[in-house]
Structure formats: C-alpha cells, structure tokens
Design an enzyme around this catalytic site. Structure first.
Site, mmCIF file in Angstrom:
data_model
loop_
_atom_site.group_PDB
_atom_site.id
_atom_site.type_symbol
_atom_site.label_atom_id
_atom_site.label_comp_id
_atom_site.label_asym_id
_atom_site.label_seq_id
_atom_site.Cartn_x
_atom_site.Cartn_y
_atom_site.Cartn_z
ATOM 1 N N SER A 71 48.407 51.429 39.554
ATOM 2 C CA SER A 71 49.583 50.598 39.838
ATOM 3 C C SER A 71 50.611 51.330 40.714
ATOM 4 O O SER A 71 50.928 52.499 40.484
ATOM 5 C CB SER A 71 50.253 50.177 38.534
ATOM 6 O OG SER A 71 51.462 49.500 38.832
ATOM 7 N N THR A 79 49.949 44.118 34.341
ATOM 8 C CA THR A 79 48.938 44.025 35.389
ATOM 9 C C THR A 79 47.596 43.722 34.725
ATOM 10 O O THR A 79 47.531 43.463 33.520
ATOM 11 C CB THR A 79 48.957 45.289 36.288
ATOM 12 O OG1 THR A 79 48.039 45.084 37.358
ATOM 13 C CG2 THR A 79 48.579 46.562 35.544
ATOM 14 N N LYS A 137 47.919 39.607 32.277
ATOM 15 C CA LYS A 137 48.926 38.616 32.704
ATOM 16 C C LYS A 137 48.811 37.262 31.980
ATOM 17 O O LYS A 137 49.821 36.666 31.619
ATOM 18 C CB LYS A 137 48.833 38.390 34.211
ATOM 19 C CG LYS A 137 49.270 39.590 35.047
ATOM 20 C CD LYS A 137 49.302 39.191 36.501
ATOM 21 C CE LYS A 137 49.509 40.367 37.412
ATOM 22 N NZ LYS A 137 49.678 39.963 38.814
ATOM 23 N N ARG A 187 35.670 28.405 47.093
ATOM 24 C CA ARG A 187 34.215 28.356 46.969
ATOM 25 C C ARG A 187 33.835 27.473 45.780
ATOM 26 O O ARG A 187 32.976 26.614 45.887
ATOM 27 C CB ARG A 187 33.704 29.792 46.768
ATOM 28 C CG ARG A 187 32.224 29.894 46.563
ATOM 29 C CD ARG A 187 31.828 31.334 46.377
ATOM 30 N NE ARG A 187 32.466 31.953 45.210
ATOM 31 C CZ ARG A 187 32.219 33.187 44.790
ATOM 32 N NH1 ARG A 187 31.379 33.957 45.461
ATOM 33 N NH2 ARG A 187 32.820 33.681 43.723
ATOM 34 N N THR A 188 34.498 27.676 44.640
ATOM 35 C CA THR A 188 34.263 26.816 43.479
ATOM 36 C C THR A 188 35.350 25.738 43.505
ATOM 37 O O THR A 188 36.489 25.968 43.099
ATOM 38 C CB THR A 188 34.356 27.644 42.174
ATOM 39 O OG1 THR A 188 33.594 28.837 42.352
ATOM 40 C CG2 THR A 188 33.839 26.875 40.975
ATOM 41 N N ILE A 220 47.061 38.309 51.379
ATOM 42 C CA ILE A 220 47.713 39.047 50.291
ATOM 43 C C ILE A 220 46.973 40.343 49.974
ATOM 44 O O ILE A 220 47.468 41.171 49.249
ATOM 45 C CB ILE A 220 47.989 38.195 49.033
ATOM 46 C CG1 ILE A 220 46.722 37.859 48.311
ATOM 47 C CG2 ILE A 220 48.763 36.936 49.358
ATOM 48 C CD1 ILE A 220 47.032 37.483 46.878
ATOM 49 N N GLY A 246 49.942 41.967 53.395
ATOM 50 C CA GLY A 246 50.137 41.726 51.969
ATOM 51 C C GLY A 246 51.033 42.713 51.237
ATOM 52 O O GLY A 246 51.399 42.486 50.080
HETATM 53 P P1 ATR Z 1 43.133 36.789 41.360
HETATM 54 O O1 ATR Z 1 43.605 36.458 39.979
HETATM 55 O O2 ATR Z 1 43.512 38.165 41.833
HETATM 56 O O3 ATR Z 1 43.513 35.732 42.359
HETATM 57 P P2 ATR Z 1 40.483 35.873 40.727
HETATM 58 O O4 ATR Z 1 41.024 34.970 39.700
HETATM 59 O O5 ATR Z 1 39.294 36.685 40.371
HETATM 60 O O6 ATR Z 1 41.547 36.882 41.267
HETATM 61 O O7 ATR Z 1 40.152 35.004 42.034
HETATM 62 C C1 ATR Z 1 39.408 35.484 43.072
HETATM 63 C C2 ATR Z 1 39.275 34.442 44.181
HETATM 64 O O8 ATR Z 1 38.431 34.980 45.191
HETATM 65 C C3 ATR Z 1 38.645 33.124 43.724
HETATM 66 O O9 ATR Z 1 39.194 32.064 44.464
HETATM 67 C C4 ATR Z 1 37.176 33.351 44.107
HETATM 68 O O10 ATR Z 1 36.425 32.184 44.314
HETATM 69 P P3 ATR Z 1 35.665 31.456 43.094
HETATM 70 O O11 ATR Z 1 36.708 30.721 42.335
HETATM 71 O O12 ATR Z 1 34.667 30.580 43.739
HETATM 72 O O13 ATR Z 1 35.031 32.576 42.289
HETATM 73 C C5 ATR Z 1 37.333 34.092 45.420
HETATM 74 N N1 ATR Z 1 36.124 34.827 45.768
HETATM 75 C C6 ATR Z 1 35.674 35.993 45.239
HETATM 76 N N2 ATR Z 1 34.534 36.379 45.836
HETATM 77 C C7 ATR Z 1 34.230 35.416 46.754
HETATM 78 C C8 ATR Z 1 33.170 35.229 47.711
HETATM 79 N N3 ATR Z 1 32.181 36.120 47.826
HETATM 80 N N4 ATR Z 1 33.214 34.126 48.494
HETATM 81 C C9 ATR Z 1 34.217 33.227 48.385
HETATM 82 N N5 ATR Z 1 35.253 33.351 47.513
HETATM 83 C C10 ATR Z 1 35.261 34.426 46.714
#
Ligand code: ATR
Length: 291
Positions: free
Chosen positions: A14, A61, A65, A157-158, A231, A254
């Site tokens: 951190s 952190t 959270k 992606r999702t 970010i 970021g």
């Molecule tokens: P944070 O809380 O730091 O935002 P997180 O909740 O793990 O971290 O979110 C990570 C983001 O990166 C999500 O939007 C994730 O997409 P999914 O919801 O589909 O998992 C995205 N992400 C991570 N790896 C990815 C990849 N290889 N391609 C596209 N999106 C990705």
C-alpha cells in the site's frame, strides 16, 4: 498522538502510508499512519477495537472493502451505492464508513480539466467505462453522483456484472436526490462501437497492468476531443493511454486517482483538506515504480 492505519491482507504494497505521512509532516500534525495486516476472519474484531486502541480511523484495502461496508455503524451514500468502504472515521465510538475512490476518480479528472484550461470545452455527455468490478462501481457512482452526465455506458466481458451495476445504480440516491444519468450496458464485442460520441473513456479493468494482458481496443470511433483515463498506474503510461495520445486524445493517468482518493480520509481524521502537490506525486510515482 493520533493514529491511523491502512488495513489489508497483504498490506505492505500500500502507498497510503507514504501519502498520509507526507501530509502529516507537511501540516505539522501530531499523528502517525501505519500498516495493519489483518486476516479476513479478524476484520470485524479489529475494526470494533480500533477506537479503544487509540485509532482515529483507518483505510481498507484488498480484500476488506466489501466486508467493511457490512460492519460499519454508519455509511455514506456513495459507499452504500458502491457496496464497499475504503475509509473509516471513528466518531463517539461509532464507525463511519465512506468510499473516497469515487471522489478521487472525479477530482483527478476535474483537476486535469482545470489545469489544462479545458473547462469551457469539456462536458461529460457520454462516458464509457470498461469493466464492472469494484473500481467500475466507484467510477459509475461518481459520474452519476456528479449529476453532470447524461449517458454512462458500462462495457464488460461478463455482461451480467455490468447489468448488476446498472440495476443497482438505477435507484441510487446521492444527498437525498436521485441522479438522472442514463446507464447503458454493452458486451465485450461492442467495445469498439460504443466509443462513438463519447467524451470520456475510462479503463477500470486490470488489462494493461504490469504482468497482465493488454487491452485490445480499436479507438477509431472515439472522438479526438474525448478524454481517456486509465485507472491502472503501473505502468503510468498504459498501452491504452499511449494509443489514445498518439491519435490526439488528451489522457489522464491513474496515479492521480490514488492521490485524490486519499484527500477525503485525511480531512475526516485531521480536519484539514490536504493539497495534492507535484512533489507528492513525484514521491508516490517513484515509490510505485520501486514496489
Ligand atoms: P476491481 O475491484 O479492482 O475493479 P475486479 O472486481 O476483480 O477488480 O474486476 C476486474 C475487472 O477486470 C472486471 O470487469 C473483469 O471482467 P469480468 O467481470 O468479466 O471478470 C475485468 N477483467 C479481468 N481480466 C479480464 C480479461 N482478461 N478480459 C476482459 N476483462 C477482464
């Protein structure tokens, strides 16, 4: 002497102690800001005992959270909407939880806009947010709370996770008022097309971070006037920012969000709104490269 700490598991990475101790020295406050490594199963107990142990508050952190949001006695509107707390202040023994990531994101953008004299030419009519994790929630909530924008598109992606944020934000109230942003969602295959007409593009995913894949995006449809923000701050200039800069877009890295999110906590604990100086930025930039 006042005490504050960042609580995480792990926590040594951190940069918060560096930021807050810089301000503690600068403003001559009798306080210290440290690290506290706490396992998830001990979080509630640790938070409940913070006051007794002489703490004025803490930062949270990874991975605390979301859990902290369930533990605090009182929560800010924005932290409730995001479902995560990154800052706690103790008032009369009660834990007050806030989320300063949202303000940090927004203030970083606003600072860039005013420093570059873009105030008259920059309006956020349409923002595209890439990702739907915790950081995306903070960015979407801050844009909605600012009441300045009309359209927010969340691309993930999702897609179902983007939909969850949309549904959650639809009923969000900030300081007693509903926001009036139009929140849309899009799938990964629509990423390049939703950029049309956007004034602001924000990457909140881990793509582009050191050790991760790069973000595969075609910026052709993005207006040249749009501001592009990542970010991710490791590296400071991500592939996305490099690509955007090359075609003439203004870019915001970021690191500023990290610095500006710290302002709210410092103000809550010590009653002084600290300044994000160039010197502090250089210090944190250097430490981030070394860590
Ligand atoms: P944070 O809380 O730091 O935002 P997180 O909740 O793990 O971290 O979110 C990570 C983001 O990166 C999500 O939007 C994730 O997409 P999914 O919801 O589909 O998992 C995205 N992400 C991570 N790896 C990815 C990849 N290889 N391609 C596209 N999106 C990705």
């Amino acid at each position: 002497m006042k005490k504050v700490a960042v609580i995480g598991y792990p926590v040594k990475h951190s940069l918060s102690p560096l930021i807050h101790n810089y301000w503690i020295n600068k403003y001559g406050i009798d306080a210290e800001y440290g690290y506290m490594e706490v396992r998830p199963e001990n979080l509630e107990n640790t938070l409940r005992n913070l006051g007794i142990n002489g703490y004025s508050g803490c930062n949270l952190t990874v991975p605390h959270k979301v859990e902290a949001a369930k533990i605090v006695d009182k929560i800010s509107d924005v932290a409730l909407v995001i479902g995560a707390v990154n800052t706690i202040a103790i008032h009369d023994g009660f834990l007050y939880g806030d989320n300063t990531d949202a303000v940090g994101f927004f203030d970083n953008i606003i600072n860039y806009v005013s420093e570059n004299n873009l105030k008259d030419s920059f309006n956020i009519d349409k923002a595209v947010i890439i990702g739907a994790g915790g950081a995306a929630k903070a960015v979407a909530a801050s844009l909605a709370a600012s009441k300045t924008n009309k359209e927010i598109v969340i691309v993930n992606r999702t897609k179902s996770k983007a939909q969850e944020i949309r549904e959650h934000l639809a009923f969000a109230v900030f300081e007693g008022e509903r926001h009036n942003s139009d929140i849309k969602i899009a799938g990964w295959d629509e990423l390049d097309n939703v950029l049309e007409g956007a004034n602001l593009l924000v990457n909140t995913t881990i793509l582009g971070m050191v050790g991760q894949e790069t973000l595969d995006i075609n910026l052709d449809k993005l207006p040249k006037e749009a501001l592009v923000n990542d970010i991710v701050y490791k590296p400071l200039e991500t592939d996305l920012l490099r690509q955007a800069k090359k075609r003439g877009n203004k870019v915001v890295d970021g690191l500023g969000m990290l610095l500006y999110q710290a302002v709210g906590g410092f103000e809550l604990w010590f009653g002084i709104k600290p300044e994000v100086t160039k010197e502090l930025r250089q210090l944190v930039e250097k430490a981030s490269l070394e860590s």
